[in-house]
Every structure is written in C-alpha cells, then in structure tokens.
Design a protein around this motif. Structure first.
Motif, PDB file in Angstrom:
ATOM      1  N   LEU A 166     -45.377 -21.219  23.521  1.00 36.92           N
ATOM      2  CA  LEU A 166     -44.646 -21.786  24.284  1.00 36.92           C
ATOM      3  C   LEU A 166     -43.410 -22.269  23.154  1.00 36.92           C
ATOM      4  N   VAL A 167     -43.855 -22.138  21.860  1.00 35.61           N
ATOM      5  CA  VAL A 167     -42.269 -21.585  20.835  1.00 35.61           C
ATOM      6  C   VAL A 167     -41.790 -20.211  20.593  1.00 35.61           C
ATOM      7  N   ASP A 168     -42.977 -19.183  21.167  1.00 34.14           N
ATOM      8  CA  ASP A 168     -43.329 -18.235  21.089  1.00 34.14           C
ATOM      9  C   ASP A 168     -42.521 -17.342  22.276  1.00 34.14           C
ATOM     10  N   TYR A 169     -42.231 -18.168  23.051  1.00 36.01           N
ATOM     11  CA  TYR A 169     -42.263 -17.786  24.478  1.00 36.01           C
ATOM     12  C   TYR A 169     -40.386 -17.774  24.006  1.00 36.01           C
ATOM     13  N   PHE A 211     -60.559 -31.220  19.985  1.00 32.85           N
ATOM     14  CA  PHE A 211     -60.128 -29.723  20.770  1.00 32.85           C
ATOM     15  C   PHE A 211     -59.143 -30.142  21.300  1.00 32.85           C
ATOM     16  N   ARG A 212     -58.698 -30.617  22.144  1.00 35.27           N
ATOM     17  CA  ARG A 212     -58.006 -31.113  23.216  1.00 35.27           C
ATOM     18  C   ARG A 212     -56.390 -31.049  22.194  1.00 35.27           C
ATOM     19  N   THR A 213     -56.316 -31.122  20.775  1.00 37.48           N
ATOM     20  CA  THR A 213     -55.312 -31.780  20.376  1.00 37.48           C
ATOM     21  C   THR A 213     -54.860 -30.596  19.965  1.00 37.48           C
ATOM     22  N   TRP A 214     -56.201 -30.183  19.181  1.00 35.74           N
ATOM     23  CA  TRP A 214     -55.994 -28.254  18.676  1.00 35.74           C
ATOM     24  C   TRP A 214     -55.526 -27.280  20.131  1.00 35.74           C
ATOM     25  N   LEU A 215     -55.969 -27.629  21.162  1.00 34.18           N
ATOM     26  CA  LEU A 215     -55.913 -26.667  22.123  1.00 34.18           C
ATOM     27  C   LEU A 215     -53.679 -27.163  22.599  1.00 34.18           C
ATOM     28  N   TYR A 216     -53.760 -28.020  22.481  1.00 32.94           N
ATOM     29  CA  TYR A 216     -51.879 -28.615  23.076  1.00 32.94           C
ATOM     30  C   TYR A 216     -50.891 -28.201  21.642  1.00 32.94           C
ATOM     31  N   LYS A 217     -52.023 -27.819  20.447  1.00 34.11           N
ATOM     32  CA  LYS A 217     -51.024 -27.203  19.347  1.00 34.11           C
ATOM     33  C   LYS A 217     -50.447 -25.985  19.806  1.00 34.11           C
ATOM     34  N   VAL A 218     -52.089 -24.994  19.886  1.00 35.48           N
ATOM     35  CA  VAL A 218     -52.128 -23.468  20.289  1.00 35.48           C
ATOM     36  C   VAL A 218     -51.012 -23.367  21.716  1.00 35.48           C
ATOM     37  N   MET A 272     -54.009 -27.480  31.911  1.00 36.60           N
ATOM     38  CA  MET A 272     -53.529 -26.880  30.763  1.00 36.60           C
ATOM     39  C   MET A 272     -52.187 -26.253  31.687  1.00 36.60           C
ATOM     40  N   VAL A 273     -52.716 -25.700  33.247  1.00 36.34           N
ATOM     41  CA  VAL A 273     -51.140 -25.385  33.537  1.00 36.34           C
ATOM     42  C   VAL A 273     -50.367 -25.742  34.194  1.00 36.34           C
ATOM     43  N   ALA A 274     -50.451 -27.313  34.788  1.00 40.07           N
ATOM     44  CA  ALA A 274     -50.012 -28.370  34.839  1.00 40.07           C
ATOM     45  C   ALA A 274     -48.653 -28.279  33.790  1.00 40.07           C
ATOM     46  N   PHE A 275     -49.689 -28.500  32.636  1.00 43.44           N
ATOM     47  CA  PHE A 275     -48.518 -28.626  31.587  1.00 43.44           C
ATOM     48  C   PHE A 275     -47.488 -27.348  31.380  1.00 43.44           C
ATOM     49  N   MET A 276     -47.729 -26.133  31.125  1.00 45.83           N
ATOM     50  CA  MET A 276     -47.365 -25.117  31.314  1.00 45.83           C
ATOM     51  C   MET A 276     -46.225 -25.186  32.779  1.00 45.83           C
ATOM     52  N   TYR A 277     -46.233 -25.588  33.299  1.00 46.55           N
ATOM     53  CA  TYR A 277     -45.429 -25.725  34.633  1.00 46.55           C
ATOM     54  C   TYR A 277     -44.555 -26.857  34.582  1.00 46.55           C
ATOM     55  N   LYS A 278     -44.825 -27.525  33.548  1.00 43.89           N
ATOM     56  CA  LYS A 278     -44.427 -28.828  33.579  1.00 43.89           C
ATOM     57  C   LYS A 278     -42.840 -28.585  32.529  1.00 43.89           C
ATOM     58  N   GLN A 279     -43.620 -27.096  31.785  1.00 47.00           N
ATOM     59  CA  GLN A 279     -42.542 -26.793  30.232  1.00 47.00           C
ATOM     60  C   GLN A 279     -41.271 -25.474  31.296  1.00 47.00           C
ATOM     61  N   ASP A 290     -49.892 -17.358  33.159  1.00 40.68           N
ATOM     62  CA  ASP A 290     -50.001 -16.662  32.505  1.00 40.68           C
ATOM     63  C   ASP A 290     -49.967 -16.847  30.838  1.00 40.68           C
ATOM     64  N   LEU A 291     -49.171 -17.765  30.704  1.00 41.50           N
ATOM     65  CA  LEU A 291     -48.578 -17.981  29.435  1.00 41.50           C
ATOM     66  C   LEU A 291     -50.440 -19.176  29.217  1.00 41.50           C
ATOM     67  N   THR A 292     -50.654 -19.715  30.058  1.00 41.28           N
ATOM     68  CA  THR A 292     -51.958 -20.805  29.941  1.00 41.28           C
ATOM     69  C   THR A 292     -52.811 -19.040  29.897  1.00 41.28           C
ATOM     70  N   GLN A 293     -53.527 -18.605  30.238  1.00 41.99           N
ATOM     71  CA  GLN A 293     -54.136 -17.605  30.330  1.00 41.99           C
ATOM     72  C   GLN A 293     -53.970 -16.811  28.583  1.00 41.99           C
ATOM     73  N   GLU A 294     -52.628 -16.088  28.493  1.00 44.80           N
ATOM     74  CA  GLU A 294     -52.696 -16.215  26.727  1.00 44.80           C
ATOM     75  C   GLU A 294     -52.874 -17.694  25.492  1.00 44.80           C
ATOM     76  N   VAL A 295     -52.492 -18.606  26.135  1.00 42.01           N
ATOM     77  CA  VAL A 295     -53.328 -19.661  25.581  1.00 42.01           C
ATOM     78  C   VAL A 295     -54.713 -19.552  25.177  1.00 42.01           C
ATOM     79  N   PHE A 296     -55.865 -19.346  26.154  1.00 42.85           N
ATOM     80  CA  PHE A 296     -56.870 -20.026  25.941  1.00 42.85           C
ATOM     81  C   PHE A 296     -57.602 -18.766  24.962  1.00 42.85           C
ATOM     82  N   ILE A 297     -57.340 -16.931  25.785  1.00 41.78           N
ATOM     83  CA  ILE A 297     -57.472 -16.098  24.737  1.00 41.78           C
ATOM     84  C   ILE A 297     -57.122 -16.365  23.070  1.00 41.78           C
TER      85      ILE A 297
END
Length: 85
Positions: free
Chosen positions: A82-85, A70-77, A31-38, A47-54
């Motif tokens: 990211l859109v909200d950010y 679950f993985r698909t749901w996690l990526y949707k969250v 998830m950190v890698a995904f967020m970093y790529k974005q 920070d965003l990864t932490q917010e996602v897991f919360i």
C-alpha cells in the motif's frame, strides 16, 4: 502442528501448489477487505491483493515463524505494498 504451518512448510520445501492455494484461500477475503478499507476502490483492492499474494509466495522462503505469525507477516507485506502504491 496446525494446517497453516504445514502448508507453509510444503510451499517452502517443494513449492507445493495445493498448499499455496489453501494458504491464499484462507486469507483472501480478509486481505481484500483490508485493501478495500485502505483504498475504497473495489478493483484496486483486488489488484493489490493479487500483488500481495504474489509477493508473499515469491518470498515465503524468507518467512520465519519464530519472528511472528504468518498473518502478521502477511499484513506487513500488504502494508508495504500500500505504501508503494
């Protein structure tokens, strides 16, 4: 039943902290890698990864494995965050 499903059920039924830690640990680096790529910002991606897991742990009661993995749901969250950010 695989361990991920067991962890999710334990979290849903009794807010099991050990199961939550295992679930987060399984996907954290990915998830950190995904967020970093974005974002291309290391601190922001952490920070965003932490917010996602919360958000995921707060709403895991609504997760239904019949609707997708679950993985698909996690990526949707994560994508929504990211859109909200």
């Amino acid at each position: 039943m695989d361990s991920e499903k067991q962890w999710i059920r334990k979290i849903q039924k009794s807010a099991d902290k050990a199961a939550a830690n295992r679930l987060v640990s399984k996907y954290y680096k990915e998830m950190v890698a995904f967020m970093y790529k974005q974002t291309l910002d290391e601190q922001l991606s952490l920070d965003l990864t932490q917010e996602v897991f919360i958000a995921v742990l707060k709403s895991i009661a609504h997760y239904d494995e019949k609707k997708g993995s679950f993985r698909t749901w996690l990526y949707k969250v994560a994508t929504n965050r990211l859109v909200d950010y």
